[in-house]
Design an enzyme around this catalytic site. Structure first.
Site, PDB file in Angstrom:
ATOM      1  N   GLY A  79       0.960  -1.081   0.164  1.00 41.55           N
ATOM      2  CA  GLY A  79      -0.153  -0.008  -0.012  1.00 41.55           C
ATOM      3  C   GLY A  79       0.988   1.316   0.280  1.00 41.55           C
ATOM      4  O   GLY A  79       0.537   2.326   0.711  1.00 41.55           O
ATOM      5  N   GLN A 116      -1.622   7.370   1.750  1.00 38.87           N
ATOM      6  CA  GLN A 116      -1.408   8.533   2.721  1.00 38.87           C
ATOM      7  C   GLN A 116       0.041   8.498   3.346  1.00 38.87           C
ATOM      8  O   GLN A 116       0.770   9.312   3.716  1.00 38.87           O
ATOM      9  CB  GLN A 116      -2.424   9.076   3.392  1.00 38.87           C
ATOM     10  CG  GLN A 116      -2.067  10.421   4.190  1.00 38.87           C
ATOM     11  CD  GLN A 116      -3.108  10.743   5.492  1.00 38.87           C
ATOM     12  OE1 GLN A 116      -3.851   9.894   5.664  1.00 38.87           O
ATOM     13  NE2 GLN A 116      -2.913  12.024   6.023  1.00 38.87           N
ATOM     14  N   TYR A 134     -14.555  -1.537   8.656  1.00 36.03           N
ATOM     15  CA  TYR A 134     -13.287  -1.104   8.824  1.00 36.03           C
ATOM     16  C   TYR A 134     -12.653  -1.166  10.217  1.00 36.03           C
ATOM     17  O   TYR A 134     -11.808  -1.890  10.408  1.00 36.03           O
ATOM     18  CB  TYR A 134     -13.114   0.505   8.666  1.00 36.03           C
ATOM     19  CG  TYR A 134     -11.751   1.106   8.788  1.00 36.03           C
ATOM     20  CD1 TYR A 134     -10.776   0.850   7.980  1.00 36.03           C
ATOM     21  CD2 TYR A 134     -11.587   2.010   9.684  1.00 36.03           C
ATOM     22  CE1 TYR A 134      -9.499   1.593   7.910  1.00 36.03           C
ATOM     23  CE2 TYR A 134     -10.452   2.712   9.846  1.00 36.03           C
ATOM     24  CZ  TYR A 134      -9.208   2.502   9.149  1.00 36.03           C
ATOM     25  OH  TYR A 134      -7.973   3.138   9.322  1.00 36.03           O
ATOM     26  N   LYS A 180     -10.188  -4.078  11.843  1.00 33.05           N
ATOM     27  CA  LYS A 180      -9.003  -3.708  12.658  1.00 33.05           C
ATOM     28  C   LYS A 180      -9.068  -4.614  13.834  1.00 33.05           C
ATOM     29  O   LYS A 180      -7.723  -5.196  14.347  1.00 33.05           O
ATOM     30  CB  LYS A 180      -8.910  -2.253  13.043  1.00 33.05           C
ATOM     31  CG  LYS A 180      -8.803  -1.206  11.679  1.00 33.05           C
ATOM     32  CD  LYS A 180      -7.505  -1.360  11.323  1.00 33.05           C
ATOM     33  CE  LYS A 180      -7.332  -0.345  10.202  1.00 33.05           C
ATOM     34  NZ  LYS A 180      -6.005  -0.647   9.158  1.00 33.05           N
TER      35      LYS A 180
HETATM   36  C1  AKB Z   1     -10.333   7.161   9.049  1.00 30.68           C
HETATM   37  O1  AKB Z   1     -10.804   8.172   9.274  1.00 30.68           O
HETATM   38  O2  AKB Z   1     -10.811   6.287   8.519  1.00 30.68           O
HETATM   39  C2  AKB Z   1      -8.671   7.090   9.466  1.00 30.68           C
HETATM   40  C3  AKB Z   1      -8.428   6.428  10.650  1.00 30.68           C
HETATM   41  C4  AKB Z   1      -8.754   6.929  12.201  1.00 30.68           C
HETATM   42  O3  AKB Z   1      -8.259   5.220  10.616  1.00 30.68           O
HETATM   43  N1  AKB Z   1      -7.868   8.100   9.253  1.00 30.68           N
END
Ligand code: AKB
Length: 319
Positions: free
Chosen positions: A8, A12, A141, A145
């Site tokens: 990746g 960013q 997401y 994690k």
């Molecule tokens: C997001 O906003 O998805 C990321 C994070 C805090 O993991 N910057």
């Protein structure tokens, strides 16, 4: 770390981490990988290869031929974008990451992955959030994690894999824009401040989230990866943060340098609800005690630097 493979690399974090690592470990010792060809320092400043992290055979062959002793697995889809296609997000964030873990195991390489404040949810204590606490996130997401954090613990315990991770807060940087995150407003605000003198925030006033300037994030990755393994109690991911602010506070900091700056609001319900499910501020004691985490930038120091760097990028003379 001596031979480092980064996935990746066009994201960013990757666009800054790869040159940072190359300047420390030698350009030839950092293999940047991404799904698409990259130009500039990442694609041209050292070894580069195309890689889809879900392709285990290609991934393993690349890691073995390069002789990777460390895999820094950055490839992923951010929080808000993940909600538009949860299945695709799972595919990259979990299937891709379990592939990366397996490759690290096959090569005997250390494994780093960026967890996030998204690994917490509405039932987590939101102020001074402890290192070890309730983790029931409500985004795909965040679920990914937490899955990876648990897998890192598992691979460390079961196979002795050297797993290390950081729960990144919102990262603020000027080299590459973040895409599809909830904390992205805290980057966009600087660009619009320089370009237009005003910004319309998609996050509401009074919504606090942890944040950090990219130079501190890069230093933290290297510091953690170079830390004495015997001192590391946590093998999933560490809480780290340099500051916590809401849109009004970052606007106040910008006004110290651009007095006429105007902030107004057009709140995005999706990103607002995600932000509200995340902690207001993290307790970073474990990171400080286990490997000496010590960020250097506070809000005003970051603002001064961001505004200057964005002006430079926009071709404007110093203020
Ligand atoms: C997001 O906003 O998805 C990321 C994070 C805090 O993991 N910057």
């Amino acid at each position: 770390m001596k031979r480092i493979l980064v996935t990746g690399a066009g994201g960013q974090i990757g666009v800054e981490l790869v040159p940072y690592l190359r300047s420390r470990y030698g350009a030839e010792n950092v293999l940047a990988t991404a799904r698409k060809p990259l130009s500039g320092p990442v694609g041209e400043g050292g070894p580069f290869a195309l890689l889809d992290v879900r392709d285990g055979n290609a991934f393993a062959a690349l890691a073995q031929s390069f002789g990777a002793d460390s895999i820094l697995h950055l490839a992923g889809v951010l929080s808000a974008k993940g909600e538009s296609d949860p299945r695709a997000s799972w595919d990259i964030n979990v299937v891709g990451s379990t592939t990366a873990l397996e490759v690290a195991r096959e090569c005997g390489a250390a494994f780093f992955f960026p967890s996030s404040i998204a690994a917490f949810g509405p039932s987590t204590p939101s102020k001074n959030t402890p290192q070890d606490t309730i983790q029931r996130p409500t985004t795909i997401y965040g679920v990914a994690k937490v899955t990876l954090e648990l897998l890192c613990d598992y691979y460390h315990r079961k196979f002795g894999l050297d797993t290390r991770g950081l729960r990144f807060p919102g990262l603020i940087s000027y080299e590459a824009l973040p895409g599809g995150g909830t904390t992205d407003y805290a980057v966009h605000i600087y660009y619009d401040a320089v370009r237009k003198g005003r910004y319309t925030s998609f996050i509401a006033a009074g919504t606090y989230m942890d944040m950090m300037y990219m130079p501190d994030a890069l230093a933290a990755v290297v510091q953690l990866m170079e830390a004495d393994p015997s001192k590391l109690v946590h093998r999933n991911a560490f809480n780290i943060s340099a500051m916590s602010f809401d849109p009004e506070e970052i606007a106040g900091s910008i006004r110290k340098f651009l007095p006429g700056f105007i902030l107004d609001y057009n709140v995005d319900p999706l990103r607002q609800s995600i932000a509200e499910s995340w902690p207001d501020s993290l307790d970073c004691t474990a990171a400080r005690e286990e490997w000496g985490f010590a960020p250097e930038y506070d809000l005003d120091r970051m603002t001064e630097d961001m505004l200057a760097r964005v002006r430079e990028k926009e071709g404007l003379p110093p203020a």
